[in-house]
Scaffold this motif. Structure first.
Motif, short mmCIF file in Angstrom:
data_model
loop_
_atom_site.label_atom_id
_atom_site.label_comp_id
_atom_site.label_asym_id
_atom_site.label_seq_id
_atom_site.Cartn_x
_atom_site.Cartn_y
_atom_site.Cartn_z
N ARG A 1 3.64 8.32 -5.85
CA ARG A 1 2.59 7.48 -5.24
C ARG A 1 2.97 6.00 -5.30
N LYS A 2 3.74 5.65 -6.30
CA LYS A 2 4.19 4.26 -6.43
C LYS A 2 5.26 3.94 -5.39
N ILE A 3 6.12 4.91 -5.08
CA ILE A 3 7.20 4.69 -4.12
C ILE A 3 6.69 4.74 -2.69
N GLU B 1 8.53 -5.76 -1.53
CA GLU B 1 8.06 -5.86 -2.91
C GLU B 1 9.21 -6.03 -3.90
N GLU B 2 10.33 -5.35 -3.64
CA GLU B 2 11.38 -5.28 -4.64
C GLU B 2 12.57 -6.19 -4.36
N GLU C 1 6.53 5.36 -17.65
CA GLU C 1 6.21 6.70 -17.19
C GLU C 1 6.97 7.76 -17.99
N LYS D 1 14.59 7.04 -4.83
CA LYS D 1 13.95 5.80 -4.36
C LYS D 1 14.98 4.89 -3.69
N ARG E 1 2.83 10.28 -10.30
CA ARG E 1 2.47 8.86 -10.33
C ARG E 1 3.56 8.00 -9.70
N ILE E 2 4.82 8.35 -9.97
CA ILE E 2 5.94 7.58 -9.40
C ILE E 2 6.04 7.81 -7.90
N LYS F 1 -0.11 5.94 -1.96
CA LYS F 1 -0.99 7.00 -2.46
C LYS F 1 -1.06 8.19 -1.51
#
Length: 455
Positions: free
Chosen positions: A324-326, A156-157, A234, A80, A321-322, A329
């Motif tokens: 898709r988060k990074i 976002e970060e 997670e 990431k 799931r991660i 989707k």
């Protein structure tokens, strides 16, 4: 009935703890590498090495991955970071695969539990896996959408940035942006921007200076903490589910699964697809999948399926799931599908490569062994203790905090005489090439009307 359920849950919790213990050192190393990358490596450096979708960037990515950890969970944080800092999606995916499947530590674990044939097969298959994956990424994932995903991550970060001149913290939306060496720098005022443009070198710090400074390592520890905070749920869910499912599913179920697919090429293809599916169903990631792979091999699973299963820690549900988060989707789902197709295809190819030279071993009825020991301790125990000690050092860095950093400097509001900390000051101005900080906007306005009265 209740006693049986409690016994299964207890065994599941024990197995979850065991999986975590097996992967602990790699998790710690992966997150620490991620923190160091964020603290010491600039976006410019990432763009120089991994910024293009070409062979050079892919080879660098494979090299960086090899120098990383064998933990699919720990390396997602590093992946990431690299993507966010400017690495192209092609070398980013190559790094992710290499960091999990192209490292020496994993090779020794596979050798100890499954045999040298599996260790060699896993290493030989890794570049095949990477090649298939990056070709599919190039064909299926629009580069423009990945650029948009990176911009979203940055917004976002990193909503708060630091003015490199006055060291004041400000919201990026309120800052004055300037492009400097492939990176956007933000300023709180035209005065700070002007001072920076006159001599940028005095307001920037090279990675060599950062890596030899106390504050640089404090920042690395802080970034490590942030990554852990983002992903700990997670990871916890993944390990708990892995333990419970491993305890609850009897071996007869695996045996029934292995009998499908017919014979010959069809059976090899069936097992190559089944391996990743079992990994998804059992949630076992990182090096925790190697002991389970040994169980599957001893239970009659085919060579191709075991190889594909070893690669499949990249697509366990918590990692999907991660992803898709990074990347969002759409891209995250496509990357998961690409990884699945690539690892299944690699298992199929490696099987026939090894069959051609007669290196497919006979199915073992028992795992090959518990592995080597050093001074009576298993290597994983030594590594866990070592990296836990390093973790204690990182915690100490966080507790002591930054030492003598410009942002921690206490200054005096020239109008009111109140002491303020640079990093907490919301107002500042530049006068005669000097920076002054204020506790309020009214105080700054009074100073700007008549600076001489307060100097």
């Amino acid at each position: 009935m209740i006693g049986t359920i409690l016994e299964t849950v207890g065994e599941g919790l024990y197995l979850a703890g065991d999986f975590l213990w097996q992967a602990l050192w790699a998790l710690l190393l992966g997150f620490m590498i991620s923190g160091a990358i964020q603290a010491f490596v600039s976006k410019e450096g990432m763009v120089n090495y991994m910024g293009e979708p070409d062979l050079k960037s892919v080879l660098y990515a494979m090299g960086f991955g090899t120098a990383s950890t064998s933990c699919s969970f720990g390396d997602i944080a590093a992946t990431k970071t690299l993507f966010k800092k400017g690495a192209h999606i092609i070398p980013t995916v190559a790094f992710k695969i290499a960091s999990t499947n192209f490292v020496i530590g994993l090779t020794f674990v596979i050798w100890a539990l499954l045999g040298w044939e599996f260790a060699v097969a896993q290493a030989v298959g890794a570049p095949i896996f990477i090649l298939i994956a990056i070709v599919l990424v190039h064909l299926w994932i629009p580069y423009e959408e990945t650029r948009q995903a990176r911009e979203r991550l940055l917004k976002e970060e990193q909503p708060v940035v630091t003015d490199p001149v006055c060291k004041m913290r400000l919201n990026r939306e309120n800052g004055i942006p300037v492009e400097h060496k492939n990176e956007t720098v933000y300023f709180c005022s035209e005065g700070c921007k002007r001072l920076f443009e006159q001599n940028p070198g005095t307001h920037t710090t090279s990675w060599k200076e950062k890596i030899t400074s106390w504050n640089g390592w404090v920042e690395a520890a802080n970034q490590t903490k942030k990554d852990l905070k983002m992903l700990w749920k997670e990871l916890a869910i993944g390990f708990l589910l892995a333990g419970v499912i491993a305890a609850a599913v009897p071996q007869t179920v695996w045996t029934l699964l292995f009998e499908g697919g017919g014979a010959g090429v069809t059976q090899v293809a069936y097992n190559s697809v089944l391996g990743p599916l079992i990994s998804v169903a059992t949630f076992v990631g990182s090096m925790g999948n190697v002991p389970l792979a040994a169980v599957l091999w001893g239970s009659g699973f085919a060579f191709a399926g075991v190889i594909a299963f070893l690669y499949a820690d990249l697509i366990v549900p918590q990692l999907i799931r991660i992803y898709r988060k990074i990347w969002g989707k759409k891209i995250g789902t496509r990357i998961s599908i690409i990884l699945f197709v690539s690892m299944a295809t690699t298992g199929f190819i490696v099987y026939y490569l090894f069959a051609a030279v007669g290196l497919i071993p006979d199915i073992a009825l028992e795992p090959t062994g518990e592995g080597v020991t050093i001074l009576g301790f298993e290597p994983v125990t030594i590594l866990n203790v070592l990296f836990l000690l390093v973790g204690v050092v990182f915690i100490a860095l966080l507790m002591r905090g930054r030492k003598g950093a410009p942002g921690d400097r206490a200054v005096e509001d020239p109008v009111t005489g109140t002491k303020v900390t640079v990093k907490n000051a919301d107002y500042c101005t530049v006068h005669d090439e000097s920076i002054y900080y204020f506790e309020s906007d009214d105080s700054r306005a009074q100073f700007q009307e008549s600076p001489e009265a307060y100097l």
